[in-house]
Write a protein that holds these residues in place. Structure first.
Motif, PDB file in Angstrom:
ATOM      1  N   SER A  16      -4.638   5.192 -71.380  1.00 58.56           N
ATOM      2  CA  SER A  16      -5.017   4.483 -70.152  1.00 58.56           C
ATOM      3  C   SER A  16      -6.167   5.166 -69.426  1.00 58.56           C
ATOM      4  N   THR A  17      -6.372   6.460 -69.657  1.00 60.34           N
ATOM      5  CA  THR A  17      -7.462   7.145 -68.952  1.00 60.34           C
ATOM      6  C   THR A  17      -8.835   6.715 -69.453  1.00 60.34           C
ATOM      7  N   TRP A  18      -8.912   6.162 -70.673  1.00 65.73           N
ATOM      8  CA  TRP A  18     -10.201   5.676 -71.171  1.00 65.73           C
ATOM      9  C   TRP A  18     -10.775   4.640 -70.211  1.00 65.73           C
ATOM     10  N   ILE A  19      -9.894   3.779 -69.684  1.00 68.83           N
ATOM     11  CA  ILE A  19     -10.347   2.758 -68.743  1.00 68.83           C
ATOM     12  C   ILE A  19     -10.653   3.389 -67.389  1.00 68.83           C
ATOM     13  N   ALA A  20      -9.814   4.344 -66.965  1.00 67.04           N
ATOM     14  CA  ALA A  20     -10.034   4.993 -65.670  1.00 67.04           C
ATOM     15  C   ALA A  20     -11.369   5.721 -65.625  1.00 67.04           C
ATOM     16  N   ILE A  21     -11.759   6.337 -66.736  1.00 67.37           N
ATOM     17  CA  ILE A  21     -13.024   7.091 -66.774  1.00 67.37           C
ATOM     18  C   ILE A  21     -14.217   6.160 -66.564  1.00 67.37           C
ATOM     19  N   THR A  22     -14.107   4.904 -67.018  1.00 66.04           N
ATOM     20  CA  THR A  22     -15.229   3.974 -66.844  1.00 66.04           C
ATOM     21  C   THR A  22     -15.524   3.700 -65.369  1.00 66.04           C
ATOM     22  N   PHE A  23     -14.525   3.888 -64.499  1.00 66.79           N
ATOM     23  CA  PHE A  23     -14.748   3.703 -63.067  1.00 66.79           C
ATOM     24  C   PHE A  23     -15.466   4.907 -62.441  1.00 66.79           C
ATOM     25  N   GLN A  24     -15.600   5.984 -63.228  1.00 64.29           N
ATOM     26  CA  GLN A  24     -16.253   7.183 -62.703  1.00 64.29           C
ATOM     27  C   GLN A  24     -17.673   7.350 -63.221  1.00 64.29           C
ATOM     28  N   THR A  25     -17.915   6.923 -64.459  1.00 69.23           N
ATOM     29  CA  THR A  25     -19.239   7.097 -65.037  1.00 69.23           C
ATOM     30  C   THR A  25     -20.263   6.289 -64.242  1.00 69.23           C
ATOM     31  N   GLY A  26     -21.341   6.958 -63.880  1.00 64.65           N
ATOM     32  CA  GLY A  26     -22.391   6.310 -63.115  1.00 64.65           C
ATOM     33  C   GLY A  26     -22.225   6.424 -61.613  1.00 64.65           C
ATOM     34  N   GLU A  27     -21.031   6.739 -61.147  1.00 68.25           N
ATOM     35  CA  GLU A  27     -20.778   6.849 -59.713  1.00 68.25           C
ATOM     36  C   GLU A  27     -21.175   8.219 -59.164  1.00 68.25           C
ATOM     37  N   THR A  28     -21.036   9.231 -60.021  1.00 68.57           N
ATOM     38  CA  THR A  28     -21.331  10.609 -59.614  1.00 68.57           C
ATOM     39  C   THR A  28     -21.643  11.411 -60.872  1.00 68.57           C
ATOM     40  N   PRO A  29     -22.364  12.534 -60.781  1.00 67.61           N
ATOM     41  CA  PRO A  29     -22.674  13.317 -61.980  1.00 67.61           C
ATOM     42  C   PRO A  29     -21.398  13.723 -62.726  1.00 67.61           C
ATOM     43  N   PRO A  30     -21.431  13.714 -64.084  1.00 64.26           N
ATOM     44  CA  PRO A  30     -20.236  14.058 -64.862  1.00 64.26           C
ATOM     45  C   PRO A  30     -19.606  15.388 -64.455  1.00 64.26           C
ATOM     46  N   LEU A  31     -20.441  16.390 -64.206  1.00 67.89           N
ATOM     47  CA  LEU A  31     -19.944  17.713 -63.830  1.00 67.89           C
ATOM     48  C   LEU A  31     -19.116  17.651 -62.552  1.00 67.89           C
ATOM     49  N   VAL A  32     -19.580  16.882 -61.597  1.00 70.83           N
ATOM     50  CA  VAL A  32     -18.889  16.764 -60.309  1.00 70.83           C
ATOM     51  C   VAL A  32     -17.609  15.945 -60.458  1.00 70.83           C
ATOM     52  N   ALA A  33     -17.674  14.865 -61.234  1.00 71.70           N
ATOM     53  CA  ALA A  33     -16.490  14.022 -61.452  1.00 71.70           C
ATOM     54  C   ALA A  33     -15.370  14.818 -62.107  1.00 71.70           C
TER      55      ALA A  33
END
Length: 309
Positions: A16-33
């Motif tokens: 289920s986290t595969w879908i959750a991660i898509t809500f984070q990509t592009g919103e903030t730098p990967p390192l910060v997320a």
């Protein structure tokens, strides 16, 4: 704790986290997320240790190894994985993730002097074949270009770092270190690397506006990190990092099942066969399906007379 329960828990949560991660990509730098995700996880684990008054004193050499886990598994692996998702489709990442099992087998043999288990290699190969069958339609749209090559390179480094973190974790847990304390310290050390790298690299810590980002962040921190990694590390402690890593080939199936209900994914005959191959490979890797000749070899070794000295 039962191995099957731990394995299923990891597969369900990480699927289920595969879908959750898509809500984070592009919103903030990967390192910060990733830093925010493991900040939540570390706080939850620290609070749990405090409430339960768990013993927190561990030898210096264990702390050094836990810092290694924080660097390779919780910092480099996840940061690079988030970055790779900008360049390649998740189907390709799912297929490439099977490499973790092979790398784990090699590192366990070289570093921990553990024997290579044929059932794990056979199971991993079947899992790779199954994942290929599942995602064949998606691979048809893949075109090799500079961006894809960069994504593939980033993903491979990510998976190698994950394997290094896996094997270091197995070494720590073999010494009797409790899983909860190990995860707390490893994630906390990881935060030092994550925030330090973000600050040095001038990464933006601006808060996104999307509420979905924060819901996903909370889910990734509590379920994807605290519960899933707790289950995974316990599984790793009980069956070894080579067998435990097979979960990376099962949770993409969970992701597809979830996608069926929420994103309209349509199953094909090849995908159904692929799922069967992955699950059969898992049964072999876990020793549920005995390999031909293995019992005979063990019997012969047990009954053979000692060689005269």
């Amino acid at each position: 704790m039962n191995n099957a329960f731990l394995f299923i828990a990891c597969a369900l949560i990480w699927g289920s986290t595969w879908i959750a991660i898509t809500f984070q990509t592009g919103e903030t730098p990967p390192l910060v997320a990733v830093a925010w995700r493991f900040t939540i996880a570390s706080l939850c684990l620290g609070l749990f240790c405090l409430i339960r008054r768990l013993p927190m004193r561990l030898p210096l050499h264990i702390h050094i190894k836990m810092a290694g886990v924080g660097l390779f598994l919780y910092t480099l692996d996840y940061t690079l994985l988030y970055a790779a998702q900008h360049f390649i489709i998740s189907a390709l990442l799912a297929l490439m993730s099977s490499c973790i099992i092979y790398i784990n087998v090699g590192l366990r043999r070289w570093w921990l002097k553990q024997p290579v288990r044929p059932e794990v290699l056979i199971g991993a190969t079947l899992g790779m074949v199954g994942i290929t069958l599942i995602f064949i339609p998606e691979f048809a749209h893949v075109r090799l270009d500079a961006a894809l090559a960069l994504g593939l390179g980033i993903a491979m480094v990510s998976f190698f770092c994950a394997s290094v973190g896996n094997v270091i974790s197995e070494r720590i847990l073999d010494k009797g270190t409790p899983v909860i304390q190990m995860n707390f310290y490893a994630m906390t050390y990881g935060l030092v690397f994550l925030y330090g790298s973000a600050l040095i690299g001038g990464q933006s810590f601006a808060l996104p506006d999307s509420p979905d980002f924060y819901i996903a962040l909370l889910y990734l921190g509590v379920f994807g990190s605290v519960l899933a990694f707790g289950s995974y590390m316990k599984l790793l402690q009980q069956i070894g990092s080579d067998k435990a890593a097979y979960v990376v080939l099962v949770y993409p199936i969970v992701a597809l099942i979830i996608s069926t209900f929420f994103e309209g994914y349509r199953w094909t005959l090849l995908a159904g066969i692929g799922v069967g191959v992955v699950l059969f490979g898992n049964a072999i890797a876990m020793g549920k399906v005995p390999l031909p000749g293995r019992k005979a070899i063990k019997r012969a070794a047990a009954t053979s007379p000692d060689t005269p000295g």
